[in-house]
Design an enzyme around this catalytic site. Structure first.
Site, PDB file in Angstrom:
ATOM      1  N   LEU A 165      21.477  -7.254 -48.271  1.00  0.00           N
ATOM      2  CA  LEU A 165      20.434  -7.362 -48.929  1.00  0.00           C
ATOM      3  C   LEU A 165      20.379  -8.572 -49.741  1.00  0.00           C
ATOM      4  O   LEU A 165      20.221  -8.853 -50.882  1.00  0.00           O
ATOM      5  CB  LEU A 165      19.789  -6.215 -49.864  1.00  0.00           C
ATOM      6  CG  LEU A 165      18.956  -5.394 -49.040  1.00  0.00           C
ATOM      7  CD1 LEU A 165      18.446  -4.124 -50.030  1.00  0.00           C
ATOM      8  CD2 LEU A 165      17.678  -5.995 -48.635  1.00  0.00           C
ATOM      9  N   HIS A 166      20.977  -9.889 -49.423  1.00  0.00           N
ATOM     10  CA  HIS A 166      20.658 -11.214 -49.933  1.00  0.00           C
ATOM     11  C   HIS A 166      20.031 -12.120 -48.873  1.00  0.00           C
ATOM     12  O   HIS A 166      20.099 -11.803 -47.789  1.00  0.00           O
ATOM     13  CB  HIS A 166      22.225 -11.600 -50.167  1.00  0.00           C
ATOM     14  CG  HIS A 166      23.029 -10.437 -51.180  1.00  0.00           C
ATOM     15  ND1 HIS A 166      22.782 -10.552 -52.545  1.00  0.00           N
ATOM     16  CD2 HIS A 166      23.659  -9.346 -50.806  1.00  0.00           C
ATOM     17  CE1 HIS A 166      23.411  -9.650 -52.922  1.00  0.00           C
ATOM     18  NE2 HIS A 166      24.243  -9.055 -51.895  1.00  0.00           N
ATOM     19  N   ALA A 167      19.617 -13.130 -49.642  1.00  0.00           N
ATOM     20  CA  ALA A 167      19.247 -14.402 -48.760  1.00  0.00           C
ATOM     21  C   ALA A 167      18.163 -13.852 -48.002  1.00  0.00           C
ATOM     22  O   ALA A 167      17.189 -13.428 -48.249  1.00  0.00           O
ATOM     23  CB  ALA A 167      20.351 -15.013 -47.997  1.00  0.00           C
ATOM     24  N   PRO A 178      17.479 -11.607 -45.386  1.00  0.00           N
ATOM     25  CA  PRO A 178      17.232 -10.448 -45.145  1.00  0.00           C
ATOM     26  C   PRO A 178      16.493  -9.645 -46.472  1.00  0.00           C
ATOM     27  O   PRO A 178      15.589  -9.010 -46.302  1.00  0.00           O
ATOM     28  CB  PRO A 178      18.422  -9.618 -45.010  1.00  0.00           C
ATOM     29  CG  PRO A 178      19.537 -10.611 -44.540  1.00  0.00           C
ATOM     30  CD  PRO A 178      18.834 -11.837 -44.801  1.00  0.00           C
TER      31      PRO A 178
END
Length: 90
Positions: free
Chosen positions: A13-15, A17
């Protein structure tokens, strides 16, 4: 309504996404939150809160939705979390 989902995108759940996740959350009227492990849930509409979860590929997160479109919101958020990066989500 509540649902547990395993994160598929390599970036977790980074960048990108996380950006798609927050954008999807903002399309619904339901109150939406997300939590990793037994941590306190955070606002699913907040990019800062979502990325601060440090949720990575393979981690399970708990999605919670309350409101008229709760089930549709959970479906949309689950799609984001279970779609590998680079695949079309349509």
């Amino acid at each position: 309504m509540e649902r547990t989902v395993t994160i598929v995108p390599e970036a977790g759940l980074h960048a990108r996404p996380a950006s798609r996740f927050v954008a999807a959350a903002n399309e619904f009227d339901a109150d939406l939150s997300v939590a990793k492990d037994e941590d306190e849930p955070v606002n699913a509409r907040s990019m800062l809160s979502v990325t601060a979860l440090d949720a990575r590929q393979g981690d399970e997160v708990r999605l919670v939705a309350e409101g008229d479109d709760a089930e549709a919101a959970l479906d949309a958020l689950e799609r984001v979390l279970t779609t590998p990066e680079g695949e079309d989500e349509s």
